[in-house]
Design an enzyme around this catalytic site. Structure first.
Site, mmCIF file in Angstrom:
data_model
loop_
_atom_site.group_PDB
_atom_site.id
_atom_site.type_symbol
_atom_site.label_atom_id
_atom_site.label_comp_id
_atom_site.label_asym_id
_atom_site.label_seq_id
_atom_site.Cartn_x
_atom_site.Cartn_y
_atom_site.Cartn_z
ATOM 1 N N ASP A 33 0.851 -1.193 0.000
ATOM 2 C CA ASP A 33 0.000 0.000 0.000
ATOM 3 C C ASP A 33 0.888 1.244 0.000
ATOM 4 O OD1 ASP A 33 -3.201 0.528 0.992
ATOM 5 O OD2 ASP A 33 -1.795 2.206 1.155
ATOM 6 N N ILE A 34 0.496 2.251 -0.762
ATOM 7 C CA ILE A 34 1.293 3.479 -0.890
ATOM 8 C C ILE A 34 1.284 4.297 0.405
ATOM 9 C CG2 ILE A 34 -0.512 5.068 -1.733
ATOM 10 C CD1 ILE A 34 1.499 5.900 -3.936
ATOM 11 N N ASN A 91 -12.776 -3.493 2.296
ATOM 12 C CA ASN A 91 -13.820 -2.471 2.352
ATOM 13 C C ASN A 91 -14.623 -2.549 1.054
ATOM 14 O OD1 ASN A 91 -12.871 -1.303 4.853
ATOM 15 N ND2 ASN A 91 -11.160 -0.485 3.681
ATOM 16 N N GLN A 98 -14.912 2.355 0.924
ATOM 17 C CA GLN A 98 -14.040 1.857 -0.150
ATOM 18 C C GLN A 98 -13.637 3.031 -1.020
ATOM 19 O OE1 GLN A 98 -15.809 -1.121 -2.690
ATOM 20 N NE2 GLN A 98 -13.938 -1.430 -3.882
ATOM 21 N N HIS A 104 -10.233 -5.291 -3.517
ATOM 22 C CA HIS A 104 -8.918 -5.498 -2.909
ATOM 23 C C HIS A 104 -9.081 -5.958 -1.473
ATOM 24 C CE1 HIS A 104 -10.060 -1.246 -2.478
ATOM 25 N NE2 HIS A 104 -9.422 -1.242 -1.317
ATOM 26 N N HIS A 106 -6.909 -5.970 2.078
ATOM 27 C CA HIS A 106 -5.750 -5.443 2.798
ATOM 28 C C HIS A 106 -5.171 -6.545 3.678
ATOM 29 C CE1 HIS A 106 -6.815 -0.995 2.354
ATOM 30 N NE2 HIS A 106 -7.981 -1.564 2.066
HETATM 31 P P1 5GP Z 1 -9.824 1.281 0.447
HETATM 32 O O1 5GP Z 1 -10.169 2.426 1.359
HETATM 33 O O2 5GP Z 1 -10.435 1.434 -0.919
HETATM 34 O O3 5GP Z 1 -10.122 -0.048 1.097
HETATM 35 O O4 5GP Z 1 -8.253 1.285 0.308
HETATM 36 C C1 5GP Z 1 -7.575 1.776 -0.809
HETATM 37 C C2 5GP Z 1 -6.110 1.696 -0.489
HETATM 38 O O5 5GP Z 1 -5.386 1.916 -1.687
HETATM 39 C C3 5GP Z 1 -5.627 2.737 0.527
HETATM 40 O O6 5GP Z 1 -5.050 2.070 1.644
HETATM 41 C C4 5GP Z 1 -4.611 3.560 -0.250
HETATM 42 O O7 5GP Z 1 -3.493 3.954 0.517
HETATM 43 C C5 5GP Z 1 -4.215 2.619 -1.377
HETATM 44 N N1 5GP Z 1 -3.773 3.293 -2.587
HETATM 45 C C6 5GP Z 1 -4.394 4.324 -3.229
HETATM 46 N N2 5GP Z 1 -3.713 4.686 -4.331
HETATM 47 C C7 5GP Z 1 -2.647 3.858 -4.395
HETATM 48 C C8 5GP Z 1 -1.571 3.742 -5.329
HETATM 49 O O8 5GP Z 1 -1.441 4.473 -6.321
HETATM 50 N N3 5GP Z 1 -0.652 2.761 -5.088
HETATM 51 C C9 5GP Z 1 -0.748 1.930 -3.998
HETATM 52 N N4 5GP Z 1 0.216 1.002 -3.856
HETATM 53 N N5 5GP Z 1 -1.747 2.012 -3.110
HETATM 54 C C10 5GP Z 1 -2.686 2.976 -3.301
#
Ligand code: 5GP
Length: 123
Positions: A33-34, A91, A98, A104, A106
């Site tokens: 994760d970034i 999520n 989400q 995805h 985590h």
């Molecule tokens: P969500 O809230 O959708 O479950 O999580 C999305 C995740 O994607 C977040 O933890 C966010 O840091 C990660 N993320 C968003 N953009 C990027 C990206 O460009 N590269 C990577 N490696 N992770 C990302």
């Protein structure tokens, strides 16, 4: 929800933006994760165009579903949390906040995780 081909994970899958790869098989990709919320924070995504587990479980082939599950286990092992323990979170949709509309999971680990951790408490 229809699939948005411009989402950031679709772009990672097309190689348009880089990622730090942890594991890959024919049906799934795992990468760091970034914005990590834990010492280990890895995302595992299917390669197909699925927004959520509802889409994926209804429309993905048996091979895609098996490949995704296999990749989650392999990624947990590859990022070093298999022995110590880890938490999986997915999520799905607005109520779960989400952010990226591509399915995805985590993988969180690398230190003891609070029993009732939610995303914001994981820092
Ligand atoms: P969500 O809230 O959708 O479950 O999580 C999305 C995740 O994607 C977040 O933890 C966010 O840091 C990660 N993320 C968003 N953009 C990027 C990206 O460009 N590269 C990577 N490696 N992770 C990302």
């Amino acid at each position: 929800m229809s699939y948005d081909r411009h989402n950031v994970f679709a772009r990672i899958l097309r190689g348009e933006i880089p990622c730090k790869k942890v594991y890959e098989n024919a049906h799934a990709l795992a990468f760091h994760d970034i914005n990590p919320l834990m010492p280990v924070h890895v995302l595992v995504i299917p390669k197909g165009e699925y927004v959520s587990f509802v889409d994926f479980s209804a429309q993905a082939s048996a091979e895609e579903q098996a490949g995704f599950v296999q990749a989650i286990g392999a990624a947990a092992k590859a990022c070093g949390v298999a022995a110590g323990g880890y938490r999986l979170i997915a999520n799905n949709g607005a109520d779960a906040h989400q952010e990226v509309p591509h399915l995805h999971v985590h993988i969180f680990g690398g230190k003891p995780i609070p029993g009732r951790m939610i995303k914001q408490e994981g820092r």
